[in-house]
Write a protein that holds these residues in place. Structure first.
Motif, short mmCIF file in Angstrom:
data_model
loop_
_atom_site.label_atom_id
_atom_site.label_comp_id
_atom_site.label_asym_id
_atom_site.label_seq_id
_atom_site.Cartn_x
_atom_site.Cartn_y
_atom_site.Cartn_z
N VAL A 127 0.86 -1.18 0.00
CA VAL A 127 0.00 0.00 0.00
C VAL A 127 0.89 1.23 0.00
CG1 VAL A 127 -1.71 1.34 1.27
CG2 VAL A 127 -1.90 -1.15 1.19
N ASN A 128 0.59 2.16 -0.88
CA ASN A 128 1.32 3.43 -0.98
C ASN A 128 0.30 4.55 -0.94
OD1 ASN A 128 4.15 2.24 -1.90
ND2 ASN A 128 2.57 1.22 -3.10
N ILE A 129 0.50 5.52 -0.06
CA ILE A 129 -0.51 6.55 0.16
C ILE A 129 0.05 7.92 -0.20
CG2 ILE A 129 -2.03 7.62 1.86
CD1 ILE A 129 -1.98 5.00 3.43
N LEU A 130 -0.67 8.61 -1.09
CA LEU A 130 -0.29 9.94 -1.55
C LEU A 130 -1.34 10.95 -1.14
CD1 LEU A 130 0.65 9.01 -5.24
CD2 LEU A 130 2.20 9.13 -3.27
N SER A 131 -0.91 12.14 -0.79
CA SER A 131 -1.84 13.23 -0.52
C SER A 131 -1.61 14.31 -1.57
CB SER A 131 -1.64 13.79 0.89
OG SER A 131 -0.29 14.23 1.08
N GLY A 132 -2.64 15.06 -1.87
CA GLY A 132 -2.53 16.11 -2.88
C GLY A 132 -3.83 16.30 -3.62
N ARG A 133 -3.75 16.94 -4.78
CA ARG A 133 -4.94 17.21 -5.58
C ARG A 133 -5.29 15.98 -6.39
NH1 ARG A 133 -6.15 20.81 -2.10
NH2 ARG A 133 -4.74 22.60 -2.03
N THR A 134 -6.51 15.48 -6.21
CA THR A 134 -6.92 14.22 -6.82
C THR A 134 -6.75 14.24 -8.34
OG1 THR A 134 -8.49 13.81 -5.03
CG2 THR A 134 -8.82 12.60 -7.09
N ALA A 135 -7.21 15.29 -9.00
CA ALA A 135 -7.14 15.34 -10.46
C ALA A 135 -5.69 15.32 -10.95
CB ALA A 135 -7.85 16.59 -10.98
N GLU A 136 -4.81 16.01 -10.24
CA GLU A 136 -3.40 16.08 -10.63
C GLU A 136 -2.73 14.72 -10.55
OE1 GLU A 136 0.79 18.25 -9.20
OE2 GLU A 136 -1.12 18.79 -8.25
N LEU A 137 -3.08 13.92 -9.54
CA LEU A 137 -2.44 12.62 -9.35
C LEU A 137 -3.15 11.51 -10.13
CD1 LEU A 137 -1.84 12.88 -5.51
CD2 LEU A 137 -0.13 13.10 -7.32
N ALA A 138 -4.46 11.65 -10.31
CA ALA A 138 -5.23 10.60 -10.98
C ALA A 138 -4.85 10.48 -12.45
CB ALA A 138 -6.72 10.87 -10.83
N ALA A 139 -4.57 11.60 -13.09
CA ALA A 139 -4.28 11.57 -14.53
C ALA A 139 -3.06 10.71 -14.87
CB ALA A 139 -4.11 13.00 -15.05
N PRO A 140 -1.90 10.92 -14.22
CA PRO A 140 -0.76 10.05 -14.55
C PRO A 140 -0.96 8.61 -14.14
CG PRO A 140 -0.23 11.49 -12.69
CD PRO A 140 -1.51 11.99 -13.27
N LEU A 141 -1.75 8.36 -13.10
CA LEU A 141 -2.01 6.98 -12.70
C LEU A 141 -2.92 6.27 -13.70
CD1 LEU A 141 -2.50 7.43 -8.84
CD2 LEU A 141 -0.58 6.32 -9.99
N ALA A 142 -3.91 7.00 -14.22
CA ALA A 142 -4.85 6.41 -15.18
C ALA A 142 -4.15 6.06 -16.49
CB ALA A 142 -6.01 7.35 -15.44
N SER A 143 -3.13 6.84 -16.87
CA SER A 143 -2.43 6.59 -18.13
C SER A 143 -1.17 5.76 -17.97
CB SER A 143 -2.08 7.93 -18.79
OG SER A 143 -1.23 8.70 -17.96
N HIS A 144 -0.80 5.44 -16.72
CA HIS A 144 0.44 4.71 -16.46
C HIS A 144 0.34 3.29 -17.01
CE1 HIS A 144 4.01 3.21 -14.49
NE2 HIS A 144 4.22 4.37 -13.88
N GLN A 145 1.32 2.87 -17.79
CA GLN A 145 1.28 1.56 -18.43
C GLN A 145 1.51 0.40 -17.47
OE1 GLN A 145 0.47 1.23 -21.97
NE2 GLN A 145 -0.22 3.20 -21.20
N ASP A 146 2.00 0.67 -16.27
CA ASP A 146 2.25 -0.40 -15.31
C ASP A 146 1.19 -0.44 -14.21
OD1 ASP A 146 3.80 -2.61 -14.80
OD2 ASP A 146 5.13 -1.59 -13.38
#
Length: 318
Positions: A208-227
């Motif tokens: 489990v890895n937990i990030l804090s910050g702006r959801t839209a800013e972090l969600a975009a690279p995660l949604a497009s991440h190939q891994d």
């Protein structure tokens, strides 16, 4: 009479790969309670932090998915034990984050502890529910078994800072996946403190890895991440346009996407005991029976054929 000592303010950090780094960007942002009172400064994670979290989750996936379901259940139960030991801290943080009275916050924390126990009990049972032997023509065994999808990005609920978070995170790791969690943007403190619980609960670093910050800013690279193999869009449920963009990005490598449907309140449920923990977001009642749909959301089914051998006159070669 004051003893003259200064208060020691807590420093909240990210939880990535079993460690507690600050954001590589050096950014922080203020977190306040619903009335605007300052609570803490927390790291504002960057795209680089998100990528680092995915690397940690991928590294941990082999060991975690290869562990026995019984062992995973033991560890989830240990998380519940450790959370119980820090109950008062979480009651305070949930009360501040969600603007609840102490009694209602205590009910929410108790429900979150119970939710860990619930999923701990499912780790070695879900395979029997969704797997099994299939009847086929011919001398073959045909067996279907569930397997974890891989690395799952979890956008935690925005309003339910602890119970909602546990409700979306626990089923992901209970079934052998690893997770990158984007905590509630406005109420991240219980999530970041949960990282401290996970670090002392026998949970391998990186699961489990937990990030804090702006959801839209972090969600975009995660949604497009190939891994990243799957994404739970619960935390984007209130922004239909963002959820649509994330679904489109996730399609590039055929990620599994969980986009919760919106259900409406039922008057008879709302009339129940007010002391029951209510964590409602976009129609979702996090205190309700969670069922098994989140356990199966990020599972793949593997089907294996195996010859039974030559059948004799009695119908079996054994």
């Amino acid at each position: 009479m004051s003893d003259g000592r200064l208060s020691v303010f807590k420093t909240y950090k990210l939880y990535v790969g079993g460690k507690f780094p600050r954001s590589e960007s050096g950014r922080v942002y203020e977190v306040t309670d619903p009335k605007g009172k300052w609570l803490a400064n927390v790291p504002q994670s960057s795209r680089k932090d998100a990528r680092d979290a995915v690397v940690a989750a991928r590294k941990a996936f082999g060991g975690w998915s290869g562990a026995t379901a019984y062992n995973r259940g033991q560890i989830l139960y240990r998380i519940a034990e450790m959370l119980e030991g820090r109950r008062e801290q979480f009651v305070r943080e949930v009360a501040d984050a969600e603007g609840l009275s102490k009694s209602k916050a205590a009910a929410v924390v108790d429900a979150a502890i119970d939710r860990w126990v619930w999923y701990a009990g499912w780790t070695d049972k879900i395979g029997q529910v969704v797997g099994g032997a299939n009847p086929v023509a011919g001398p073959f065994f045909n067996l279907s078994t569930p397997e974890p999808t891989g690395v799952v990005a979890v956008l935690a609920p925005q309003e339910s800072s602890l119970l909602g978070l546990v409700s979306v995170l626990a089923p992901v790791i209970a079934t052998g996946n690893t997770a990158v969690v984007v905590a509630s943007a406005d109420a991240p403190l219980p999530a970041l403190s949960l990282g401290e619980v996970l670090a002392t609960s026998d949970l391998p670093g990186g699961v489990v890895n937990i990030l804090s910050g702006r959801t839209a800013e972090l969600a975009a690279p995660l949604a497009s991440h190939q891994d990243v193999n799957g994404i739970d869009l619960t935390g984007a449920a209130g922004d239909a346009e963002l959820a649509k963009e994330l679904e489109a990005a996730a399609a590039e490598n055929l990620k599994r996407v969980l986009r919760p449907s919106v259900s409406r309140h039922r008057p008879e449920k709302e009339a129940k005991d007010a002391a029951r923990p209510q964590a409602v977001e976009d129609g979702a009642d996090w205190s309700a029976d969670p069922g098994t749909h989140r356990l199966t959301a990020f599972l793949e089914t593997k089907t294996v054929w195996h010859p039974t051998g030559a059948l004799g006159a009695s119908g079996s070669s054994y």
